[in-house]
Design a protein around this motif. Structure first.
Motif, PDB file in Angstrom:
ATOM      1  N   GLY A  14      63.745  21.042  72.798  1.00  0.00           N
ATOM      2  CA  GLY A  14      64.914  21.589  73.488  1.00  0.00           C
ATOM      3  C   GLY A  14      64.542  22.220  74.817  1.00  0.00           C
ATOM      4  O   GLY A  14      65.249  22.066  75.810  1.00  0.00           O
ATOM      5  N   SER A  18      65.685  20.725  78.480  1.00  0.00           N
ATOM      6  CA  SER A  18      66.466  21.600  79.356  1.00  0.00           C
ATOM      7  C   SER A  18      65.800  21.758  80.716  1.00  0.00           C
ATOM      8  O   SER A  18      66.471  21.757  81.747  1.00  0.00           O
ATOM      9  CB  SER A  18      66.642  22.975  78.709  1.00  0.00           C
ATOM     10  OG  SER A  18      67.386  22.863  77.535  1.00  0.00           O
ATOM     11  N   LEU A  58      69.267  28.799  81.012  1.00  0.00           N
ATOM     12  CA  LEU A  58      69.763  28.165  79.800  1.00  0.00           C
ATOM     13  C   LEU A  58      68.671  27.401  79.053  1.00  0.00           C
ATOM     14  O   LEU A  58      68.840  27.089  77.870  1.00  0.00           O
ATOM     15  CB  LEU A  58      70.922  27.223  80.139  1.00  0.00           C
ATOM     16  CG  LEU A  58      72.178  27.900  80.686  1.00  0.00           C
ATOM     17  CD1 LEU A  58      73.214  26.852  81.056  1.00  0.00           C
ATOM     18  CD2 LEU A  58      72.743  28.872  79.681  1.00  0.00           C
ATOM     19  N   SER A  59      67.554  27.109  79.706  1.00  0.00           N
ATOM     20  CA  SER A  59      66.454  26.413  79.032  1.00  0.00           C
ATOM     21  C   SER A  59      65.946  27.211  77.840  1.00  0.00           C
ATOM     22  O   SER A  59      65.650  26.656  76.777  1.00  0.00           O
ATOM     23  CB  SER A  59      65.308  26.154  79.997  1.00  0.00           C
ATOM     24  OG  SER A  59      65.731  25.348  81.051  1.00  0.00           O
ATOM     25  N   THR A  61      67.663  29.470  76.112  1.00  0.00           N
ATOM     26  CA  THR A  61      68.712  29.465  75.087  1.00  0.00           C
ATOM     27  C   THR A  61      68.735  28.143  74.337  1.00  0.00           C
ATOM     28  O   THR A  61      68.868  28.119  73.112  1.00  0.00           O
ATOM     29  CB  THR A  61      70.080  29.714  75.740  1.00  0.00           C
ATOM     30  OG1 THR A  61      70.015  30.905  76.513  1.00  0.00           O
ATOM     31  CG2 THR A  61      71.160  29.854  74.702  1.00  0.00           C
ATOM     32  N   ASN A  62      68.595  27.042  75.068  1.00  0.00           N
ATOM     33  CA  ASN A  62      68.588  25.738  74.417  1.00  0.00           C
ATOM     34  C   ASN A  62      67.380  25.567  73.503  1.00  0.00           C
ATOM     35  O   ASN A  62      67.481  24.950  72.443  1.00  0.00           O
ATOM     36  CB  ASN A  62      68.614  24.624  75.462  1.00  0.00           C
ATOM     37  CG  ASN A  62      69.961  24.520  76.138  1.00  0.00           C
ATOM     38  OD1 ASN A  62      70.945  25.063  75.658  1.00  0.00           O
ATOM     39  ND2 ASN A  62      70.004  23.845  77.254  1.00  0.00           N
ATOM     40  N   LEU A  65      68.250  27.464  70.338  1.00  0.00           N
ATOM     41  CA  LEU A  65      69.226  26.722  69.535  1.00  0.00           C
ATOM     42  C   LEU A  65      68.612  25.478  68.892  1.00  0.00           C
ATOM     43  O   LEU A  65      68.937  25.131  67.757  1.00  0.00           O
ATOM     44  CB  LEU A  65      70.426  26.340  70.395  1.00  0.00           C
ATOM     45  CG  LEU A  65      71.316  27.496  70.822  1.00  0.00           C
ATOM     46  CD1 LEU A  65      72.370  27.006  71.797  1.00  0.00           C
ATOM     47  CD2 LEU A  65      71.956  28.167  69.625  1.00  0.00           C
ATOM     48  N   ALA A  66      67.710  24.817  69.602  1.00  0.00           N
ATOM     49  CA  ALA A  66      67.039  23.655  69.022  1.00  0.00           C
ATOM     50  C   ALA A  66      66.144  24.068  67.866  1.00  0.00           C
ATOM     51  O   ALA A  66      66.040  23.356  66.863  1.00  0.00           O
ATOM     52  CB  ALA A  66      66.230  22.929  70.091  1.00  0.00           C
TER      53      ALA A  66
END
Length: 77
Positions: A14, A18, A58-59, A61-62, A65-66
């Motif tokens: 992720g 990102s 956002l990298s 955060t991604n 989440l991943a």
């Protein structure tokens, strides 16, 4: 395999995905600013560049989440 392996692997995937898309967006925004003489259009394009730079945040955060998705998939398997 352990759950931490899947979580780490998904988190890394992720994060790197990102970062790839963030770099593409930022380079496109920089390219738009090159050679602008009109101040209004240049400021609008500068705003686009600022928004594109937010994607770098956002990298992280991604990646998180991943990692969560990897843990969920591991629980289902």
């Amino acid at each position: 395999m352990e759950k931490s392996f899947f979580v780490g692997l998904a988190g890394l995937a992720g994060f790197f995905a990102s970062v790839y898309f963030a770099s593409r967006g930022a380079s496109g925004a920089v390219k738009d600013l090159e050679g602008q003489t009109d101040q209004l259009e240049a400021s609008a394009r500068q705003s686009r560049q600022d928004i594109a730079s937010i994607v770098w945040v956002l990298s992280l955060t991604n990646a998180l989440l991943a990692g969560i998705l990897g843990a969920l998939v591991h629980q289902l398997l």
